[in-house]
Motif scaffolding. Structure first.
Motif, PDB file in Angstrom:
ATOM      1  N   THR A  90      62.519  -9.678  18.462  1.00 40.44           N
ATOM      2  CA  THR A  90      61.916  -9.653  19.790  1.00 40.44           C
ATOM      3  C   THR A  90      60.698  -8.746  19.809  1.00 40.44           C
ATOM      4  N   LYS A  92      58.361  -8.919  17.708  1.00 40.13           N
ATOM      5  CA  LYS A  92      57.306  -9.886  17.469  1.00 40.13           C
ATOM      6  C   LYS A  92      56.955 -10.612  18.765  1.00 40.13           C
ATOM      7  N   GLN A  93      57.997 -11.056  19.458  1.00 41.06           N
ATOM      8  CA  GLN A  93      57.787 -11.781  20.699  1.00 41.06           C
ATOM      9  C   GLN A  93      57.099 -10.899  21.742  1.00 41.06           C
ATOM     10  N   ASN A  94      57.532  -9.629  21.826  1.00 44.52           N
ATOM     11  CA  ASN A  94      56.904  -8.702  22.773  1.00 44.52           C
ATOM     12  C   ASN A  94      55.413  -8.588  22.511  1.00 44.52           C
ATOM     13  N   LEU A  95      55.046  -8.478  21.224  1.00 46.87           N
ATOM     14  CA  LEU A  95      53.635  -8.332  20.874  1.00 46.87           C
ATOM     15  C   LEU A  95      52.873  -9.599  21.223  1.00 46.87           C
ATOM     16  N   ILE A  96      53.496 -10.758  20.922  1.00 47.10           N
ATOM     17  CA  ILE A  96      52.837 -12.026  21.232  1.00 47.10           C
ATOM     18  C   ILE A  96      52.676 -12.192  22.732  1.00 47.10           C
ATOM     19  N   ASP A  97      53.637 -11.682  23.481  1.00 46.86           N
ATOM     20  CA  ASP A  97      53.559 -11.792  24.933  1.00 46.86           C
ATOM     21  C   ASP A  97      52.528 -10.839  25.529  1.00 46.86           C
ATOM     22  N   GLY A  98      51.923 -10.007  24.690  1.00 46.61           N
ATOM     23  CA  GLY A  98      50.816  -9.210  25.196  1.00 46.61           C
ATOM     24  C   GLY A  98      51.089  -7.724  25.323  1.00 46.61           C
ATOM     25  N   MET A  99      52.134  -7.238  24.647  1.00 45.57           N
ATOM     26  CA  MET A  99      52.333  -5.793  24.593  1.00 45.57           C
ATOM     27  C   MET A  99      51.560  -5.310  23.363  1.00 45.57           C
TER      28      MET A  99
END
Lengths: 279, 299
Positions: A90, A92-99
């Motif tokens: 997650t 990775k997902q957090n970073l992709i989502d713009g964090m």
């Protein structure tokens, strides 16, 4: 605030973390149970609360020391919250989502700081209540003296949790990170042994104590020295045995600085690890 | 007005000696549906990883919105799915999407709409770990759409799905593309790209092979399939037509490749004038797969 909210949302919806967190805060309250301990052994009646452990200002020292032992519970929450991000991917997902990576780390550090704050506040309130009930001295100046133990408590927790944060990011697996923490404790023990053994031969001006106090776990541990030998009851016994303790029980400013420097290093180290790694 | 969403300049990524992506330059413009093609290991995912802030480029750079926004700010305005869906298994679909809205700083109003779109609204209170792979993949699409993105990046969105799941996801992508969202679809499944995309980027070994429209991927005028009782006389006649490049016999018919434009009507007229009548005449364009294979093998 937004970052803190995100992290708390993650922790809140995880049952294990929630249980550990509440368990931790409940255990803090459980120090009150100590006051009810009555030992009746034939003619000897012993009540812990009446031995002066809850006297101001000694109570600040005693409670912060005892309650700080519980920090491992929250350490598990911290290590798990990082390791989960890796195992669920997650992060990775957090970073992709713009964090950004910085924001990701900040959300963790803010959470740690918040919990340290809550924990310190709880210790303050509980000690105030227990002291209010049992303390023999209730003058204002005495009650609010030696509050530096609370500061030491907060720094101690923050330093320890920063170390956990760093280890979790370094190792990415909760069990291994906690294992490494234990291993590090052993390592510092061995280092201390070696220093005692060899250091005086190499550099006679330096004692092992002077060096080891700069190690992370030792410096964290040294923040609040053990309070037991400071108890008058025990002091009396020791005096009778001709073994007076001469120990500095105070909070050392240097020590606080050392731990804060370590905390900064750990957080900076966590950030460079995050930044350098591909996910 | 065409606006540059994303610009890559000489972007490279090496893993040790291996060059996963080599000096890749690209521009994505608003309103197009891009297909990012390439065999496995051609650098598609690495390229996406770099622009999505999870892989550090070795050299070169990229810019979102012409450099007006930092990468992580820009990512809040787009939606992306990579490889496999990553969510918190202990949270429900609704909780996961709420969290994403917090991160993206977008309104939570559209959560219901997006979950209905992917057919998961009825299961919104189920924990993510109870979902099947197809449902997880669909939730990932809902998550990528929850901020009404200006660009949707999809990396192998149908990977590991059963035929029904693949069909559902494709139908969804076509629906989204029709709504005017810019899409970048990375895939090694060519018919998938052919059905949806109008622009193609082909990668091989980290190097850009081709960039342009789907039709222009290889310079070809298509071919005719012809059948007749007397194949020999047909063949003889066809050899005399200027536009014909070569003729192959196949399945009791002829495959006639062209080197210049020739319409079906024109050919049938010529055949009629020569009193040759055919039982079958069809003009075909080579499939993207054929073109892709020709392209990657020819260089």
């Amino acid at each position: 605030m937004r970052l803190l909210g995100i992290e708390l949302y993650k922790i809140w919806h995880n049952k294990t973390s929630r249980v550990l967190m509440f368990g931790y805060f409940l255990l803090i309250f459980s120090i009150a149970i100590l006051s009810t301990i009555n030992v009746e052994f034939g003619p000897i009646k012993f009540n812990l609360a009446e031995q002066g452990i809850f006297n101001f200002p000694y109570i600040w020292h005693f409670n912060t020391f005892i309650i700080a032992l519980l920090k491992i519970f929250f350490a598990i929450v911290i290590v798990a919250m990082i390791a989960n991000e890796y195992s669920y991917k997650t992060i990775k997902q957090n970073l992709i989502d713009g964090m950004s990576k910085g924001e990701f780390l900040k959300s963790k550090v803010y959470t740690i700081a918040t919990f340290v704050g809550i924990s310190t506040l709880l210790v303050f309130i509980i000690s105030l209540i227990l002291g209010g009930i049992y303390s023999d001295y209730n003058e204002f100046q005495i009650i609010f003296s030696e509050l530096e133990y609370l500061l030491a408590y907060a720094v101690k927790l923050f330093g320890f949790f920063s170390f956990c944060l760093f280890l979790a990011i370094l190792i990415k697996r909760s069990a291994f990170a906690l294992g490494f923490l234990a291993l590090w404790q052993v390592f510092e023990g061995i280092a201390y042994g070696l220093l005692r053994w060899r250091l005086s031969d190499l550099i006679p001006q330096l004692s092992a104590e002077q060096v080891i106090k700069f190690f992370p776990l030792r410096s964290i541990g040294n923040l609040i020295t053990e309070p037991f030998t400071r108890l008058s009851a025990i002091q009396n016994i020791a005096d009778q045995l001709g073994e007076g303790f001469t120990k500095d029980y105070g909070v050392s400013f240097l020590n606080i600085t050392v731990v804060l420097v370590w905390s900064a290093l750990f957080i900076w180290g966590s950030y460079s690890l995050l930044k350098g790694r591909d996910l | 007005m065409e606006e540059n969403l994303l610009e890559l300049t000489q972007l490279s990524k090496s893993y040790g000696r291996l060059k996963a992506v080599d000096q890749l330059s690209l521009t994505l413009k608003k309103g197009n549906v891009y297909g990012l093609l390439g065999p496995n290991g051609s650098g598609k995912s690495t390229t996406l990883g770099m622009v999505l802030n999870v892989v550090n480029p070795t050299s070169g750079n990229f810019q979102w919105y012409g450099g007006a926004l930092t990468t992580h700010q820009a990512l809040k305005k787009i939606g992306a799915i990579i490889e496999r869906p990553n969510f918190y298994p202990y949270m429900t679909a609704l909780q996961n999407l709420n969290l994403i809205c917090k991160i993206k700083q977008c309104k939570t109003d559209s959560i219901q709409e997006k979950l209905e779109l992917v057919g998961l609204w009825d299961r919104r209170h189920s924990k993510f770990r109870t979902y099947s792979l197809g449902m997880k993949q669909r939730l990932a699409i809902a998550a990528a759409l929850v901020n009404n993105p200006e660009l949707l990046i999809l990396d192998e969105p149908t990977n590991g799905l059963d035929p029904e799941g693949i069909h559902q996801i494709r139908a969804l992508i076509i629906k989204i593309a029709k709504s005017g969202t810019t899409i970048l679809l990375a895939s090694h499944l060519l018919d998938e790209v052919e059905k949806v995309c109008n622009q193609v980027i082909v990668l091989k070994n980290g190097v850009k092979f081709y960039e342009g429209s789907v039709d222009g991927i290889s310079q070809t005028y298509g071919y005719f399939e012809l059948k007749a009782k007397n194949l020999d006389s047909l063949k003889q006649f066809l050899k005399g037509i200027a536009q014909v490049e070569s003729i192959e016999e196949e399945n009791n018919g002829l495959k006639v490749f062209l080197k210049n434009e020739l319409e079906s009507e024109e050919l049938s007229e010529k055949l009629a004038e020569a009193k040759i009548f055919v039982s079958h005449l069809a003009k075909k364009k080579p499939s993207l797969e054929d073109q892709f294979l020709t392209l990657t093998q020819s260089k």
